[in-house]
Design an enzyme around this catalytic site. Structure first.
Site, PDB file in Angstrom:
ATOM      1  N   ARG A  84     -44.000  41.456  -9.251  1.00 59.62           N
ATOM      2  CA  ARG A  84     -43.562  40.309  -8.193  1.00 59.62           C
ATOM      3  C   ARG A  84     -42.159  40.665  -8.164  1.00 59.62           C
ATOM      4  O   ARG A  84     -41.362  40.768  -8.582  1.00 59.62           O
ATOM      5  CB  ARG A  84     -43.700  38.846  -8.808  1.00 59.62           C
ATOM      6  CG  ARG A  84     -43.110  37.920  -7.822  1.00 59.62           C
ATOM      7  CD  ARG A  84     -43.283  36.615  -8.180  1.00 59.62           C
ATOM      8  NE  ARG A  84     -42.479  35.705  -6.895  1.00 59.62           N
ATOM      9  CZ  ARG A  84     -41.394  35.113  -7.398  1.00 59.62           C
ATOM     10  NH1 ARG A  84     -41.003  34.828  -8.756  1.00 59.62           N
ATOM     11  NH2 ARG A  84     -40.821  34.377  -6.449  1.00 59.62           N
ATOM     12  N   HIS A 130     -36.043  35.460  -1.315  1.00 57.99           N
ATOM     13  CA  HIS A 130     -35.442  35.040  -2.463  1.00 57.99           C
ATOM     14  C   HIS A 130     -34.164  34.904  -2.413  1.00 57.99           C
ATOM     15  O   HIS A 130     -33.263  35.874  -2.927  1.00 57.99           O
ATOM     16  CB  HIS A 130     -36.004  36.015  -3.571  1.00 57.99           C
ATOM     17  CG  HIS A 130     -35.858  35.426  -5.075  1.00 57.99           C
ATOM     18  ND1 HIS A 130     -36.903  35.666  -5.983  1.00 57.99           N
ATOM     19  CD2 HIS A 130     -34.860  34.979  -5.614  1.00 57.99           C
ATOM     20  CE1 HIS A 130     -36.491  35.036  -7.092  1.00 57.99           C
ATOM     21  NE2 HIS A 130     -35.384  34.552  -7.075  1.00 57.99           N
ATOM     22  N   ASN A 176     -39.183  31.599  -2.283  1.00 57.48           N
ATOM     23  CA  ASN A 176     -38.866  31.376  -3.814  1.00 57.48           C
ATOM     24  C   ASN A 176     -38.248  30.264  -3.846  1.00 57.48           C
ATOM     25  O   ASN A 176     -36.939  30.240  -3.507  1.00 57.48           O
ATOM     26  CB  ASN A 176     -38.275  32.601  -4.539  1.00 57.48           C
ATOM     27  CG  ASN A 176     -37.918  32.399  -5.953  1.00 57.48           C
ATOM     28  OD1 ASN A 176     -38.995  32.337  -6.673  1.00 57.48           O
ATOM     29  ND2 ASN A 176     -36.790  31.984  -6.257  1.00 57.48           N
ATOM     30  N   GLU A 177     -38.841  29.286  -4.529  1.00 58.37           N
ATOM     31  CA  GLU A 177     -37.930  28.014  -5.086  1.00 58.37           C
ATOM     32  C   GLU A 177     -37.310  27.471  -3.882  1.00 58.37           C
ATOM     33  O   GLU A 177     -35.907  27.398  -3.734  1.00 58.37           O
ATOM     34  CB  GLU A 177     -37.086  28.510  -6.234  1.00 58.37           C
ATOM     35  CG  GLU A 177     -37.772  28.809  -7.526  1.00 58.37           C
ATOM     36  CD  GLU A 177     -37.057  29.036  -8.869  1.00 58.37           C
ATOM     37  OE1 GLU A 177     -35.701  28.760  -8.749  1.00 58.37           O
ATOM     38  OE2 GLU A 177     -37.516  29.158  -9.697  1.00 58.37           O
ATOM     39  N   ASN A 318     -42.853  28.441 -10.656  1.00 49.18           N
ATOM     40  CA  ASN A 318     -42.019  28.711 -11.750  1.00 49.18           C
ATOM     41  C   ASN A 318     -41.494  27.681 -12.433  1.00 49.18           C
ATOM     42  O   ASN A 318     -41.034  26.716 -11.999  1.00 49.18           O
ATOM     43  CB  ASN A 318     -40.572  29.537 -10.891  1.00 49.18           C
ATOM     44  CG  ASN A 318     -40.735  30.701 -10.070  1.00 49.18           C
ATOM     45  OD1 ASN A 318     -41.827  31.334 -10.120  1.00 49.18           O
ATOM     46  ND2 ASN A 318     -39.861  30.874  -9.176  1.00 49.18           N
ATOM     47  N   TYR A 320     -39.448  26.812 -16.353  1.00 44.38           N
ATOM     48  CA  TYR A 320     -38.578  27.289 -17.756  1.00 44.38           C
ATOM     49  C   TYR A 320     -38.514  26.490 -18.965  1.00 44.38           C
ATOM     50  O   TYR A 320     -38.656  26.677 -19.858  1.00 44.38           O
ATOM     51  CB  TYR A 320     -37.167  27.595 -17.159  1.00 44.38           C
ATOM     52  CG  TYR A 320     -37.243  28.973 -16.487  1.00 44.38           C
ATOM     53  CD1 TYR A 320     -37.499  28.764 -14.876  1.00 44.38           C
ATOM     54  CD2 TYR A 320     -37.245  30.365 -16.929  1.00 44.38           C
ATOM     55  CE1 TYR A 320     -37.443  30.143 -14.234  1.00 44.38           C
ATOM     56  CE2 TYR A 320     -37.060  31.222 -16.179  1.00 44.38           C
ATOM     57  CZ  TYR A 320     -37.200  31.438 -14.791  1.00 44.38           C
ATOM     58  OH  TYR A 320     -37.257  32.347 -14.007  1.00 44.38           O
ATOM     59  N   GLU A 388     -42.994  32.788 -12.356  1.00 40.59           N
ATOM     60  CA  GLU A 388     -41.617  32.978 -13.273  1.00 40.59           C
ATOM     61  C   GLU A 388     -41.824  32.174 -14.547  1.00 40.59           C
ATOM     62  O   GLU A 388     -42.136  30.959 -14.588  1.00 40.59           O
ATOM     63  CB  GLU A 388     -40.436  32.705 -12.369  1.00 40.59           C
ATOM     64  CG  GLU A 388     -40.078  33.756 -11.707  1.00 40.59           C
ATOM     65  CD  GLU A 388     -38.728  33.282 -11.051  1.00 40.59           C
ATOM     66  OE1 GLU A 388     -37.791  32.481 -11.470  1.00 40.59           O
ATOM     67  OE2 GLU A 388     -38.504  33.706  -9.619  1.00 40.59           O
TER      68      GLU A 388
HETATM   69  C1  BGC Z   1     -35.077  32.108  -9.871  1.00 47.40           C
HETATM   70  C2  BGC Z   1     -34.332  33.385 -10.580  1.00 47.40           C
HETATM   71  C3  BGC Z   1     -33.515  33.245 -11.607  1.00 47.40           C
HETATM   72  C4  BGC Z   1     -34.160  32.411 -12.815  1.00 47.40           C
HETATM   73  C5  BGC Z   1     -33.301  32.078 -13.900  1.00 47.40           C
HETATM   74  C6  BGC Z   1     -35.319  31.105 -11.067  1.00 47.40           C
HETATM   75  O1  BGC Z   1     -34.755  29.887 -10.879  1.00 47.40           O
HETATM   76  O2  BGC Z   1     -36.168  32.314  -9.149  1.00 47.40           O
HETATM   77  O3  BGC Z   1     -33.944  34.149  -9.393  1.00 47.40           O
HETATM   78  O4  BGC Z   1     -32.887  34.261 -12.232  1.00 47.40           O
HETATM   79  O5  BGC Z   1     -34.482  31.298 -12.366  1.00 47.40           O
HETATM   80  O6  BGC Z   1     -32.206  31.189 -13.709  1.00 47.40           O
END
Ligand code: BGC
Length: 490
Positions: A84, A130, A176-177, A318, A320, A388
Site C-alpha cells: 500500500r 496521504h 488516508n486518515e 489504521n 495502533y 496500517e
Molecule cells: C499515518 C502514517 C504515520 C503513522 C505513524 C498514521 O497516522 O497514516 O503516515 O506515519 O500513523 O504515526
C-alpha cells in the site's frame, strides 16, 4: 524472540488474505523537486524553521523514488503479497488544479512502480491522498477549507490517476486518515498546513471550527470521487474503492462507572464514528457530536447524505493503540475534539495500557485491538481491511551500522505477535470479517513533524549514507512467519 505461532489459530485467515507493507509518498519518496514534481504543503512545512523536531526535511527521505526496484525486491524477500503506497498529487499534477498541466514524468514513475510490483506478484493498494496537498491549492483558495473550489481539483486528480493506472490498480483508497489530517493540521496546528487557534504556534486558523470543515470536505469529496469511479471506471476496470480511517480503542478508566463507560463510547464516536457513521451507518454525524458541537459541525445536504452513505466498498482501518478514558466533570472547551474526556495511560486499578514504544502516544495493547475490531464489526458490519498497524521501539537511534541487538527488535516482534494473534482471534472466535493487514511500515522513514526521530520500519535505515542503506530487522521475518501460519492454504 521469535514468532508466537499458536496452534489453534493455524489457518484462521482466509487463503486470499492480503498482507504486506504500507508507506506514504511524502515520508519515503524523496526527490521532492525532481522530474517536475511541484511543492506540497509538507515540503513547505519541512522547509519552515522550527516546525520539524529534528529540523530535517523530506527532501531525500529514504529515496524510494530512486530505489523502487531494490525496495520491491526486498519486499518480495519479506514475503509480502501486497503493497500500500500513496501517490504524491504534486508529482502527478505539480500545481494540483483542474486546469493545470499533468507531469508525464510523475505518471511514468508510478507506472514503473506499479509494473515492478505486478511483475513480482505484489498487489498494489493505492492511496490518492496521504496528507500532501499541492501547496499551490493551499495558496489559491485555502485547500480543503474551500469545498466548492477544492472538489473539482480533487476529482480531476483522481480521474487522471484512474485513467493512467486503473487498468492495473484494482484497489483504490481515496483518503488516508481524514481525521488525523484535519486534527493535526487544523486543531493542533503541528502538521501541515499548520493552522490552529494557538497564536504562539500558528499565525492563522481556528481550532474550534476548521477541523470539522476540512473533514466535511474530505467526506463529501470522497463520496463524489467514489461515485465517479463507480460510474465511469469500475464497469471496465473492475476495481474496488474505499476510504481509510484512523482509530485507536477507548476503554473506560473505571469499567464500573457508567459515566466512564459512556465517555469511552463518546470518545470512540468522536474519533471513529465522526467519519464511519456518515459513510457506513446513517449518512450523518453521530448525535453525541452534534450535541456537543452544535453548528460548528457542518451539516450534510440531503443529496450529500445519500451520496456519502455506502460510499466505501470496505472498511479501511489504521490503528495502533488503546487509551483509558475518563469522563470530565467540567463543560467541554471550545477547542475540544475528543468528546470531553481525559485519555490516560493507566486505569482506576493502576493497570497500564501496555509497554511503551519510542513514540509518546503509542503503547502495545493487543486486547484493545481485538475489542476495536469487534466494535467496528458490530457497529458497521462491513468487511475490514487493516491498512496500517505497527510500532516504534526504543534504542534504535544508534550510529551506523546498527548492532545485532538493534536489528533483533524484540519490542516490535512482541507487538506483532500480540496484534496479529489478536486479529486472528477476532476472525476465528468472534467472527469478524478481516481481509487485509498492512504493517506500518516497510522502512524507517520521515515521521512527519517528528522528522527522522521515530523509526517505525521493519528495515533500519542509515539516514546519513547517500544510498540510505537498508538493514532488515528481525521483525520482518517474524511477520512473514506469523502470516505463513495464520493464513489458510488454498
Ligand atoms: C499515518 C502514517 C504515520 C503513522 C505513524 C498514521 O497516522 O497514516 O503516515 O506515519 O500513523 O504515526
Amino acid at each position: 524472540m521469535s514468532a508466537d505461532l499458536r496452534p489453534h489459530l493455524k489457518g484462521a485467515l482466509r487463503p486470499n488474505f492480503q498482507w504486506g507493507y504500507a508507506t506514504a509518498a511524502a515520508q519515503t519518496e524523496g526527490a521532492w523537486n525532481i522530474d517536475g514534481k511541484g511543492e506540497s504543503i509538507w515540503d513547505k512545512l519541512g522547509h519552515t524553521p522550527g516546525k520539524i523536531k529534528d529540523s530535517s526535511t523530506a527532501d531525500d527521505a529514504v529515496r524510494s523514488y530512486d530505489l523502487y526496484k531494490e525496495d520491491v525486491a526486498l519486499m518480495k524477500s519479506y514475503g509480502a503479497r501486497a503493497y500500500r503506497f500513496s501517490l504524491a498529487w504534486s508529482r502527478v499534477i505539480p500545481l494540483g488544479g483542474k486546469d493545470d498541466p499533468i507531469n508525464p514524468q510523475g505518471i511514468q514513475y508510478y507506472n514503473n512502480l506499479i509494473n515492478e510490483l505486478l511483475a513480482n506478484g505484489i498487489t498494489p493498494f493505492v492511496t490518492l491522498f496521504h496528507w500532501d496537498i499541492p501547496q499551490a491549492l493551499e495558496d489559491r483558495y485555502g485547500g480543503m477549507l474551500n469545498l466548492e473550489k477544492y472538489m473539482p481539483d480533487f476529482l480531476r486528480y483522481a480521474r487522471v490517476c484512474f485513467e493512467a493506472f486503473g487498468d492495473r490498480v484494482k484497489r483504490w483508497i481515496t483518503y488516508n486518515e481524514p481525521g488525523v489530517y484535519s486534527l493535526a493540521g487544523y486543531a493542533a496546528g503541528v502538521h501541515a498546513p499548520g493552522r490552529s487557534s494557538n497564536r504562539e504556534l500558528n499565525e492563522e486558523g481556528d481550532s474550534s471550527t476548521e477541523p470539522f470543515i476540512v473533514s466535511h470536505t474530505e467526506i463529501v469529496s470522497h463520496a463524489h470521487c467514489v461515485k465517479m469511479y463507480r460510474e465511469e471506471f469500475k464497469p471496465t476496470q473492475k476495481g474496488t474503492i474505499m476510504i481509510t480511517l484512523h482509530g485507536n480503542y477507548s476503554e473506560p478508566w473505571d469499567a464500573n462507572d457508567p459515566l466512564d463507560v459512556e465517555a469511552a463510547e463518546r470518545a470512540r464516536e468522536f474519533e471513529i464514528a465522526w467519519f464511519a457513521d456518515p459513510i457506513y451507518k446513517t449518512g450523518d454525524y453521530p448525535a453525541s457530536m452534534r450535541a456537543q458541537l452544535g453548528d460548528r459541525l457542518p451539516r450534510f445536504t440531503e443529496e450529500e447524505s445519500k451520496l456519502v452513505l455506502g460510499s466505501s466498498d470496505f472498511y479501511g482501518m489504521n490503528s495502533y493503540t488503546t487509551f483509558y478514558v475518563k469522563h470530565r466533570t467540567t463543560p467541554p472547551e471550545l477547542t475540544d475534539h475528543l468528546g470531553n474526556v481525559e485519555k490516560l495511560d493507566t486505569n482506576s486499578k493502576g493497570e497500564s495500557r501496555g509497554p511503551e514504544s519510542d513514540t509518546y502516544w503509542l503503547r502495545t495493547c493487543p486486547w484493545g485491538h481485538r475489542k476495536l475490531l469487534n466494535w467496528i464489526w458490530r457497529r458497521y458490519h462491513v468487511p475490514i481491511f487493516m491498512t496500517e498497524n505497527g510500532t516504534t521501539a526504543k534504542g534504535e537511534h544508534v550510529p551506523p551500522p546498527p548492532t545485532e541487538e538493534v536489528l533483533h527488535d524484540t519490542h516490535r516482534i512482541e507487538f506483532f505477535n500480540g496484534y496479529l494473534n489478536a486479529l486472528a482471534t477476532a476472525v476465528k472466535e468472534d467472527g469478524v470479517d478481516i481481509r487485509s493487514y498492512f504493517v506500518w511500515t516497510f522502512t524507517d522513514n520521515w515521521e512527519w513533524a517528528a522528522g527522522y526521530t521515530d523509526r517505525f520500519g521493519v528495515t533500519w535505515i542509515d539516514f546519513d549514507s547517500p544510498e540510505k542503506k537498508r538493514y532488515p530487522k528481525r521483525s520482518a521475518t517474524v511477520v512473514r512467519e506469523l502470516f505463513e501460519h495464520l493464513i489458510a492454504k488454498e
